[in-house]
Write an enzyme that holds these catalytic residues in place. Structure first.
Site, short mmCIF file in Angstrom:
data_model
loop_
_atom_site.label_atom_id
_atom_site.label_comp_id
_atom_site.label_asym_id
_atom_site.label_seq_id
_atom_site.Cartn_x
_atom_site.Cartn_y
_atom_site.Cartn_z
N GLU A 110 6.58 9.53 -6.04
CA GLU A 110 5.61 8.72 -6.78
C GLU A 110 4.25 9.43 -6.85
OE1 GLU A 110 4.17 5.17 -4.80
OE2 GLU A 110 3.75 4.18 -6.70
N CYS A 164 2.29 -0.64 -8.60
CA CYS A 164 3.52 -0.14 -7.98
C CYS A 164 4.69 -0.30 -8.94
CB CYS A 164 3.79 -0.88 -6.69
SG CYS A 164 3.81 -2.63 -6.95
N GLY A 192 1.17 4.55 5.04
CA GLY A 192 0.60 3.40 5.77
C GLY A 192 1.70 2.44 6.19
N GLY A 193 2.59 2.11 5.28
CA GLY A 193 3.68 1.18 5.59
C GLY A 193 4.56 1.73 6.71
N GLY A 204 0.82 -1.20 0.00
CA GLY A 204 0.00 0.00 0.00
C GLY A 204 0.85 1.25 0.00
N GLU A 207 5.48 -3.37 1.07
CA GLU A 207 5.82 -2.94 -0.29
C GLU A 207 5.12 -1.60 -0.49
OE1 GLU A 207 4.22 -3.22 -4.37
OE2 GLU A 207 4.36 -5.32 -3.72
N ARG A 249 3.12 4.57 1.17
CA ARG A 249 4.33 4.77 1.98
C ARG A 249 3.95 5.20 3.39
NH1 ARG A 249 9.36 7.86 -0.71
NH2 ARG A 249 10.71 8.12 1.08
N1 LIG Z 1 2.77 0.09 -3.32
C1 LIG Z 1 1.69 -0.21 -3.93
O1 LIG Z 1 1.65 -1.16 -4.66
C2 LIG Z 1 0.44 0.54 -3.70
C3 LIG Z 1 0.44 1.85 -3.28
N2 LIG Z 1 -0.71 2.49 -3.05
C4 LIG Z 1 -0.66 3.89 -2.57
O2 LIG Z 1 -1.56 4.03 -1.49
C5 LIG Z 1 -2.46 5.11 -1.70
C6 LIG Z 1 -3.76 4.82 -1.02
O3 LIG Z 1 -4.22 3.54 -1.40
P1 LIG Z 1 -4.73 2.48 -0.35
O4 LIG Z 1 -4.92 1.20 -1.04
O5 LIG Z 1 -5.88 2.98 0.40
O6 LIG Z 1 -3.44 2.27 0.59
P2 LIG Z 1 -3.26 2.51 2.14
O7 LIG Z 1 -1.82 2.35 2.43
O8 LIG Z 1 -3.88 3.79 2.56
O9 LIG Z 1 -4.09 1.32 2.82
C7 LIG Z 1 -3.70 -0.04 2.73
C8 LIG Z 1 -4.19 -0.79 3.97
O10 LIG Z 1 -3.45 -0.34 5.10
C9 LIG Z 1 -4.32 0.20 6.09
N3 LIG Z 1 -3.66 1.39 6.64
C10 LIG Z 1 -3.26 2.48 5.94
N4 LIG Z 1 -2.66 3.38 6.76
C11 LIG Z 1 -2.70 2.85 7.99
C12 LIG Z 1 -2.25 3.30 9.27
N5 LIG Z 1 -1.66 4.48 9.42
N6 LIG Z 1 -2.47 2.50 10.33
C13 LIG Z 1 -3.08 1.30 10.19
N7 LIG Z 1 -3.52 0.83 9.01
C14 LIG Z 1 -3.34 1.58 7.92
C15 LIG Z 1 -5.59 0.51 5.36
O11 LIG Z 1 -6.71 0.33 6.18
P3 LIG Z 1 -7.62 1.54 6.74
O12 LIG Z 1 -7.80 2.50 5.63
O13 LIG Z 1 -8.83 0.81 7.17
O14 LIG Z 1 -6.82 2.08 7.88
C16 LIG Z 1 -5.64 -0.56 4.29
O15 LIG Z 1 -6.17 -1.76 4.84
C17 LIG Z 1 -2.50 5.22 -3.20
O16 LIG Z 1 -2.90 6.49 -3.63
C18 LIG Z 1 -1.10 4.89 -3.58
O17 LIG Z 1 -0.29 6.02 -3.47
C19 LIG Z 1 -1.91 1.84 -3.20
C20 LIG Z 1 -1.97 0.55 -3.63
C21 LIG Z 1 -0.79 -0.21 -3.93
O1 LIG Z 2 2.74 -5.42 -11.70
C1 LIG Z 2 2.33 -6.35 -11.00
O2 LIG Z 2 1.93 -7.42 -11.49
C2 LIG Z 2 2.34 -6.24 -9.50
C3 LIG Z 2 2.26 -4.83 -9.10
C4 LIG Z 2 2.17 -4.66 -7.63
O3 LIG Z 2 2.76 -5.40 -6.88
C5 LIG Z 2 1.35 -3.59 -7.12
O4 LIG Z 2 0.93 -2.74 -7.89
O5 LIG Z 2 1.10 -3.57 -5.91
#
Ligand SMILES: NC(=O)C1=CN([C@@H]2O[C@H](COP(=O)(O)OP(=O)(O)OC[C@H]3O[C@@H](n4cnc5c(N)ncnc54)[C@H](OP(=O)(O)O)[C@@H]3O)[C@@H](O)[C@H]2O)C=CC1
Ligand SMILES: O=C(O)CCC(=O)C(=O)O
Length: 521
Positions: free
Chosen positions: A390, A299, A242-243, A238, A262, A240
């Site tokens: 990003e 990603c 959140g991670g 998800g 990731e 950055r």
């Molecule tokens: N690296 C990648 O592959 C990806 C990156 N993204 C990025 O993430 C942004 C938002 O997308 P989204 O999918 O909502 O991703 P988020 O990181 O916001 O959420 C992913 C999960 O983590 C949880 N979460 C997020 N922040 C926290 C926190 N501070 N504490 C505890 N749990 C948390 C969320 O649950 P809850 O909301 O219930 O807290 C959700 O279940 C996108 O605009 C993009 O920039 C998105 C998808 C994939």
């Molecule tokens: O490109 C893919 O197949 C995987 C991409 C990925 O891991 C993501 O977008 O979270």
């Protein structure tokens, strides 16, 4: 699918509910889903802990059969799964059907890995009672599951990186029970898959705590899960932010635990001069195909193009512009992701140091993203870190470098990346050879003459990379090597055969590949 919190074999409800949004219409979807609370987190983690040793010590054939049963149960859901995912994500049917195939294939690949047994890494160093000056004891070791794992699903892959996605498959393959935090953007899809796993647990006669599913839209839920003392590792895909938040919580626990997150990557694509001269316009068109796939919500999206400045760079931009201005706007996954994309594009458009080259077609729906391409000079790019952030979606920035030294400076200034791509031919070999050590330091996967989107699920795949691509560049989240994240070695010194785990017993009852005194047998 009834709208439930699944704690082991039990389906629970709550006094708090949430709804998903149909991103294509912007309207709330009627179904209401109960929000898991702290008491559900605690119950799920306790059950997972109770199930742990029984599950972890299961023969590999039992774990493999379970993974295959999950795959079978997911396929048995049929078209309802695809229809649900289409409504909740706005992703098209062919993409979701492909993703279901990837999810099921991934589970089966891990089943094969588990059966084969090499992951256990069984080692035996026989005793040397006559060694001088001191005898050597008998030493045996194997890799063992860590314990209950918390997994967070990604919004952009509602199947392959969600409830039964790669993190769940690799944790279950390692022998770790999974407590899954459902992504609030696709609760119906999530629950359908969660129920398929719950049924597989009971079909295979496993302890119920092997899997629990906690839906909900609050950060508190995910935070409580990571903070729970019985959780031993975290898998996350998800944002950055959140991670990083989850890494902080994990590090501040009384017992810190690893977080495999990731997060963020802009995936540089290097257009080397000889290849660019031969095919600039065609490369421009092909690039737009990768950029706009899935509304750029990968990603691995090619967010940065690096080129030595000159007429061939202009020809590439002409080819890309032709394709981009005709690219259809696509619905993004959630209103939040769409808003973040629009804000990112606006910031680049307002940035004095970047020039807008082209935009895609305007869309009709409420959360449709128009692709975008910007360009800048290497000196601008190097002087402002904002340009290397990003923007999640179908936008990319082309950076014109005046020479090889400037190209190297740009590479050296980049953060860790999931991928780097070289477009090259024989005339570029020498330059590619000089760039390779720099790329190896920065990225998890280097590819030639392709595009980074669409990760193969195989044994050699690495979907990882140095921070912030991931929180721990030593591992991968895709491919069978991912099992390593959820294992630790345990050593048995002079322990009698009857007390050893089956995998290490003298008569090798599991017929595992062994390493005896360092030699594979
Ligand atoms: N690296 C990648 O592959 C990806 C990156 N993204 C990025 O993430 C942004 C938002 O997308 P989204 O999918 O909502 O991703 P988020 O990181 O916001 O959420 C992913 C999960 O983590 C949880 N979460 C997020 N922040 C926290 C926190 N501070 N504490 C505890 N749990 C948390 C969320 O649950 P809850 O909301 O219930 O807290 C959700 O279940 C996108 O605009 C993009 O920039 C998105 C998808 C994939
Ligand atoms: O490109 C893919 O197949 C995987 C991409 C990925 O891991 C993501 O977008 O979270």
């Amino acid at each position: 699918m009834t709208g439930a919190i699944l704690v082991g074999g039990e389906a629970r409800s709550s006094d708090r509910f949430f709804q998903a949004t149909d991103p294509a219409t912007g309207e709330l979807i009627e179904a209401r889903f109960p929000e898991a609370g702290i008491e559900d987190v605690d119950a799920a983690c306790r059950l997972a802990d109770l199930a742990f040793m029984d599950y972890a010590m299961s023969p590999p054939t039992r774990i493999a059969a379970f993974l295959e049963k999950i795959a079978e149960n997911i396929l048995a859901i049929g078209d309802d799964l695809i229809v649900s995912a289409m409504r909740e994500t706005g992703l098209p049917r062919p993409r979701l059907e492909g993703e279901r195939g990837r999810t099921v294939g991934q589970l089966r690949l891990f089943a094969g890995l588990v059966r084969q047994g090499e992951w256990i890494d069984a080692r035996i160093d026989p005793a040397m009672p006559d060694r001088a000056p001191a005898p050597r004891p008998e030493i045996r070791s194997r890799k063992m599951a860590l314990g209950p794992v918390a997994v967070f699903g990604a919004s952009n892959f509602p199947l392959a990186f969600s409830v039964a996605g790669g993190d769940t498959a690799s944790a279950l393959a390692a022998g770790c029970p999974v407590v899954f935090k459902g992504h609030p953007a696709h609760p119906a899809t999530g629950e359908l898959v969660a129920r398929a796993i719950q049924s597989a647990v009971s079909d295979c006669g496993l302890p119920e705590g092997v899997f629990s599913y906690l839906p909900g839209p609050s950060h508190e839920l995910g935070q409580a899960l990571v903070a729970h003392p019985l959780i031993t590792a975290v898998g996350f895909t998800g944002s950055r932010a959140g991670g990083l938040a989850l890494m902080k919580t994990a590090a501040e626990r009384e017992t810190p635990i690893p977080v495999y997150a990731e997060m963020s990557s802009i995936n540089p694509v290097l257009l080397l001069p000889s290849r660019l001269k031969a095919a600039a316009e065609a490369l421009g068109g092909a690039f737009v195909g990768s950029l706009t796939m899935g509304a750029g919500q990968f990603c691995t999206n090619p967010g940065l193009l690096l080129v030595l400045d000159g007429p061939d760079a202009d020809r590439f931009l002409d080819g890309a512009t032709k394709a981009l201005v005709e690219s259809a706007a696509l619905t993004m996954l959630t209103p939040g992701i769409h808003a973040a994309y629009c804000a990112g594009i606006e910031a680049l458009a307002d940035h004095g140091g970047a020039r807008l080259v082209a935009r895609g077609l305007v869309g009709e729906g409420p959360h449709m993203a128009r692709a975008a391409l910007f360009e800048t000079s290497a000196s601008q790019f190097l002087s402002d870190p904002v340009l290397s952030r990003e923007v999640f979606g179908s936008t990319s920035l082309l950076v014109r470098c005046k020479d090889e030294a400037e190209l190297c400076a740009v590479l050296e200034g980049l953060e860790g990346q999931l991928t780097a791509t070289l477009h090259m031919d024989e005339g570029d070999q020498a330059l590619a050879g000089r760039l390779m050590p720099r790329l190896i330091r920065k990225v998890g996967r280097i590819l030639a003459n392709g595009w980074p989107t669409g990760v193969e699920v195989t044994h050699a795949m690495v979907h990882g990379g140095p921070f912030p691509a991931t929180s721990d560049g030593r591992t991968t989240s895709v491919g069978t090597m991912a099992i390593e994240r959820f294992l630790r070695p345990v050593c048995f010194q002079d322990i009698s055969d009857v007390l050893l785990p089956e995998a290490l017993r003298q008569d090798n009852p599991l017929s595992l590949p062994l390493r005896v005194d360092g030699q594979r047998i």
